[in-house]
Each structure stands twice: as C-alpha cells, then as structure tokens.
Design an enzyme around this catalytic site. Structure first.
Site, mmCIF file in Angstrom:
data_model
loop_
_atom_site.group_PDB
_atom_site.id
_atom_site.type_symbol
_atom_site.label_atom_id
_atom_site.label_comp_id
_atom_site.label_asym_id
_atom_site.label_seq_id
_atom_site.Cartn_x
_atom_site.Cartn_y
_atom_site.Cartn_z
ATOM 1 N N PHE A 65 0.852 -1.193 0.000
ATOM 2 C CA PHE A 65 0.000 0.000 0.000
ATOM 3 C C PHE A 65 0.883 1.236 0.000
ATOM 4 O O PHE A 65 1.795 1.349 0.817
ATOM 5 C CB PHE A 65 -0.918 -0.002 1.238
ATOM 6 C CG PHE A 65 -2.001 -1.040 1.113
ATOM 7 C CD1 PHE A 65 -1.720 -2.383 1.298
ATOM 8 C CD2 PHE A 65 -3.289 -0.680 0.772
ATOM 9 C CE1 PHE A 65 -2.689 -3.367 1.152
ATOM 10 C CE2 PHE A 65 -4.280 -1.643 0.620
ATOM 11 C CZ PHE A 65 -3.983 -2.986 0.810
ATOM 12 N N ALA A 66 0.581 2.150 -0.927
ATOM 13 C CA ALA A 66 1.353 3.395 -1.001
ATOM 14 C C ALA A 66 0.339 4.521 -1.129
ATOM 15 O O ALA A 66 0.052 5.016 -2.217
ATOM 16 C CB ALA A 66 2.299 3.359 -2.191
ATOM 17 N N HIS A 177 8.478 -9.404 15.324
ATOM 18 C CA HIS A 177 8.741 -7.958 15.304
ATOM 19 C C HIS A 177 10.155 -7.679 15.828
ATOM 20 O O HIS A 177 10.525 -8.183 16.891
ATOM 21 C CB HIS A 177 7.700 -7.255 16.176
ATOM 22 C CG HIS A 177 7.624 -5.782 15.948
ATOM 23 N ND1 HIS A 177 8.652 -4.930 16.254
ATOM 24 C CD2 HIS A 177 6.646 -5.013 15.427
ATOM 25 C CE1 HIS A 177 8.315 -3.693 15.941
ATOM 26 N NE2 HIS A 177 7.099 -3.718 15.429
ATOM 27 N N PRO A 178 10.931 -6.861 15.085
ATOM 28 C CA PRO A 178 12.320 -6.627 15.504
ATOM 29 C C PRO A 178 12.446 -5.931 16.846
ATOM 30 O O PRO A 178 13.479 -6.032 17.514
ATOM 31 C CB PRO A 178 12.875 -5.742 14.382
ATOM 32 C CG PRO A 178 11.680 -5.101 13.750
ATOM 33 C CD PRO A 178 10.577 -6.111 13.865
ATOM 34 N N GLY A 179 11.390 -5.248 17.251
ATOM 35 C CA GLY A 179 11.472 -4.513 18.517
ATOM 36 C C GLY A 179 11.219 -5.382 19.744
ATOM 37 O O GLY A 179 11.478 -4.940 20.877
ATOM 38 N N TYR A 180 10.729 -6.600 19.539
ATOM 39 C CA TYR A 180 10.301 -7.383 20.711
ATOM 40 C C TYR A 180 10.818 -8.816 20.722
ATOM 41 O O TYR A 180 10.296 -9.650 21.427
ATOM 42 C CB TYR A 180 8.753 -7.385 20.794
ATOM 43 C CG TYR A 180 8.216 -5.985 20.919
ATOM 44 C CD1 TYR A 180 8.193 -5.341 22.157
ATOM 45 C CD2 TYR A 180 7.809 -5.282 19.792
ATOM 46 C CE1 TYR A 180 7.753 -4.035 22.265
ATOM 47 C CE2 TYR A 180 7.366 -3.968 19.889
ATOM 48 C CZ TYR A 180 7.345 -3.355 21.126
ATOM 49 O OH TYR A 180 6.917 -2.060 21.227
ATOM 50 N N GLU A 247 -2.271 -4.735 13.350
ATOM 51 C CA GLU A 247 -1.175 -5.523 13.924
ATOM 52 C C GLU A 247 -1.640 -6.224 15.213
ATOM 53 O O GLU A 247 -1.268 -7.368 15.473
ATOM 54 C CB GLU A 247 0.024 -4.616 14.211
ATOM 55 C CG GLU A 247 1.254 -5.353 14.687
ATOM 56 C CD GLU A 247 2.451 -4.440 14.818
ATOM 57 O OE1 GLU A 247 3.174 -4.268 13.817
ATOM 58 O OE2 GLU A 247 2.663 -3.882 15.920
#
Ligand code: UD2
Length: 297
Positions: A65-66, A177-180, A247
């Site tokens: 989606f853009a 998820h890279p943050g968690y 999410e």
C-alpha cells in the site's frame, strides 16, 4: 607425511565446522513449541530450497500500500525487490495507491509484473492500516484465487537488502517484530483492553509479530484478512480501536491459529535500530521516516 596429514586434518576440521555452523544456530530458537521452524540465516540451504519450489513453478503475489505521501517509498521498495525478493520466480506485485499518476518506473525481470489498484485517499493514517485487510481479502477472492500459490503483504516504507526466497514459504507465515524478539511476553504491546476483539490476557502469547510483513497460501491469508477485518470493524462499531490497529488483530489471530512458519527479525528489521549479534543478515528493513511529516494527520 606428517605435514600432509596436518593439512588434511585442518581442512577436515574447517569443513566440519562450516557444515555445523551453516545448518545450525545455537544462539537463537529455531523451532517453536508447536514445531514450526523459526527461519534464521544459517538454518537452511538457499539453493536447495529454491530448486524445490522452482520445480513446482510456484507463483507469488505481493501486496503493498502506497497511500498519500507513502508513494515516495515505492521506487526503492520495487527496485530492491527486483534484486532480492524471489529472484527467478513468478512474482506479481499489487500496488494499492491513491496516486497512480506518481507510480515510479521500475524495470522488472521476465516473469515479474505489477498491477495498480486505485484506492481512495485516507483522512487518518489508522484508516489505511485498517482497510488493508479488507483489500487483501478482496484481492484474493476476486483476482488471485485460483491460480496464485502464495502471497506476502508488506509495508512499503521498507527496502530489501538481502535474499528473501523460498525459505519463507509456508501455509501461514508470520514475522517476529524486531522490537520485541528479546522481550518477555508480558512486555509485548498486545491490545490489553478486554473490550477489544484483539485482546490478549496477561500471560498469553508466543511472539509479538509485526503487521508490516506476513503471508502464506491464499486460503490461509484470506481467512486471516477476513477475520482481522471483521474483528476490527466490530470493534469500531463499539467505538474501540486496538492499540496497534491491524497488527493487534493479527497478533490475536496468530495466537489462536499458530503460524506454520515463523520468520526471524532478519525478515523485517528497522533501519534506526543498531544491528544486534543474532542478526547475521538484514533481508528487509523499514526505513527511517518522519511520521509527523509523512502521515495524513
Ligand atoms: C507498524 C507496522 C505496520 C502497521 C502499523 C499499525 C511494522 C514494521 N510496521 O508500522 O505494518 O501494523 O504499525 O499501526 O510492523 N500507509 C500508507 N500511507 C499512510 C500510512 C500508511 O500507504 O499515510 C501504509 C504503508 O504501506 C505503510 C503501512 O501502511 O508501510 C504501515 O504504516 P506505517 O508504516 O506508518 O506504520 P508503522 O511504521 O507505525
């Protein structure tokens, strides 16, 4: 003779170490408690896997989606996908945008194509993330079924930096998820209000998955998109929006319907994060952006 033997021994040890290092990782979990692989660099043989799926002549759809100013990310996304994403496979990219006139020109290799789906502009950025699931469901039902084998739904504000290929294929695929990925489940940013259909009670959860990349076979992803969309809409009717929109709903869905393959954060890193020890390769990552400048509000 002793020298020859020493050389031979060294070569044999180096070879054995290479094989061991190549197909095993001891620093990260490579299988889930429900026996799904967790894909990290060093746990698969790329050429072998590509060969298996090339023989089956699989086709892969991608949605991206853009909407609004996010069109500016599309060129890099498409150009780097040409270099790294399922190279040599049949790939069809579906771009959803309200600015089709601003579509970048990107040359695509044989067997790869792009289709644009015009969508209305959005007033709130949360709307876009909410509507994605509905459009993915409709695309699968109206265009992709039957005929396409797999689909990946990816965030546009990202670039590919390394191989993303057949190792990622599975019936239901989620990305950690890279943050968690080092966080205890109590610290996951799940929706914590019981009034929402994305609710996750304390103590529940496997991983925290990202909304920016997921996929699988068409039937599984259709069901995921339909369920998340219905739950999101039912929440909206009651005046509640989950903490991280779709999410949060995706995380609830993946808790109830365990993914058959889990991709490590190599498959969606974030450029602002320093590279960590476990990340041997960054395959795809979100670019740094100025939210205030880029979002509708
Ligand atoms: C996180 C998630 C994202 C989504 C969002 C939920 C990752 C890395 N990112 O990203 O997938 O779950 O949280 O709130 O997991 N978009 C537009 N135009 C806009 C706004 C968004 O086209 O004006 C599209 C675009 O494809 C973008 C995606 O929606 O990549 C996600 O939006 P975001 O990148 O602003 O969300 P972000 O970074 O908070």
């Amino acid at each position: 003779n002793t020298l020859l033997f020493a050389r031979w021994l060294t070569a044999a040890v180096v070879f054995a170490l290479r094989v061991l290092c190549f197909l095993s990782r001891t620093d990260v979990a490579t299988v889930t408690p429900w026996l799904a692989p967790v894909v990290w660099e060093g746990t698969f043989e790329p050429e072998l896997l590509d060969g298996v799926y090339r023989q089956k002549n699989v086709s892969i759809a991608v949605t991206v989606f853009a909407v609004g100013k996010y069109i500016r990310f599309l060129k890099d996304f498409l150009e780097t996908a040409e270099q790294h994403f399922f190279v040599g496979f049949k790939v069809h990219v579906y771009v959803f945008t309200d600015r089709p006139a601003e579509l970048p020109k990107v040359e695509m290799a044989a067997g790869r194509q792009l289709t644009v789906h015009p969508v209305p502009a959005a007033k709130r950025w949360q709307e876009i993330s909410a509507r994605r699931m509905e459009m993915i469901q409709r695309l699968i039902e109206e265009t992709l079924l039957p005929g396409t084998d797999f689909i990946f739904c990816l965030d546009v504000d990202s670039k590919f930096h390394g191989r993303w290929g057949a190792e990622s294929l599975g019936s239901l695929v989620a990305v950690v998820h890279p943050g968690y990925y080092k966080t205890e489940r109590g610290g996951f940013p799940y929706e914590r209000r019981p009034a929402s259909r994305a609710y996750m009670a304390p103590g529940l959860g496997d991983f925290y998955y990202c909304g920016g990349a997921f996929g699988g076979d068409l039937h599984e992803v259709r069901l995921l998109a339909k369920t998340c969309r219905e739950n999101f809409e039912a929440d909206a009717k009651e005046g509640i929006e989950a903490a991280w929109q779709e999410e949060s709903h995706l995380n609830r869905y993946m808790w109830l319907n365990k993914p058959s393959k889990v991709l490590s954060p190599e498959f969606l890193w974030q450029d602002f994060k320093p590279r960590e020890r476990e990340i041997h390769v960054v395959r795809f990552s979100g670019v740094v952006k100025n939210y205030a400048e880029i979002r509708p509000n």
